[in-house]
Write an enzyme that holds these catalytic residues in place. Sequence first.
Site, PDB file in Angstrom:
ATOM      1  CG  ASP A   1      39.359  36.103  36.909  1.00 16.66           C
ATOM      2  OD1 ASP A   1      39.955  36.365  37.960  1.00 16.66           O
ATOM      3  OD2 ASP A   1      38.118  36.137  36.811  1.00 16.66           O
TER       4      ASP A   1
ATOM      5  CG  ASP B   1      39.439  34.338  41.919  1.00 20.29           C
ATOM      6  OD1 ASP B   1      38.978  35.258  42.620  1.00 20.29           O
ATOM      7  OD2 ASP B   1      39.437  34.360  40.676  1.00 20.29           O
TER       8      ASP B   1
END
Length: 163
Positions: free
Chosen positions: A118, A136
Amino acid sequence: MRPQALGAAAILGALALDQATKYAVVHYFETEGSAPFALGPFLNFTLRWNPGVSFSLFAQETAAGRWMLLAVTAAVTAVLGVWLWRARTPLTCLGLGAIIGGALGNGYDRFAYGAVADFLDLHILDRHFFVFNGADAAINVGVALLIVDGLFVSQTSPASEGR
């Protein structure tokens, strides 16, 4: 063009964009001296390895836990793939394709690295909400498209008649 082809294109696009950005980010932060930096007043660029699912829920540090998450991802992706195959509207297929592509991108990271990369840190002042990635974002856009399709498009489209 069949709606399913649009979904397949969304899968490939989301997966390719996700993996390309993750590759660039991971290699950027592997170089010496690379540090987090601000992309704007509400977004920072940083690298965090997420061993869980969304918002680091169900974090798995063991190999068995990671395989369990991969199995769940594979099962959900298969169900979504069947839905995509049977879907009739372009918006549904596009949304499902984005979700599947994002799930495959994060699943690949979990398989290859043991955690998901991330790198986008959304915040307001000193309140940091979560760090996310392209997969995401694709999943969230896909869910939004399914909601819009379910609430507004499918109810008024000719394909919905006769249901």
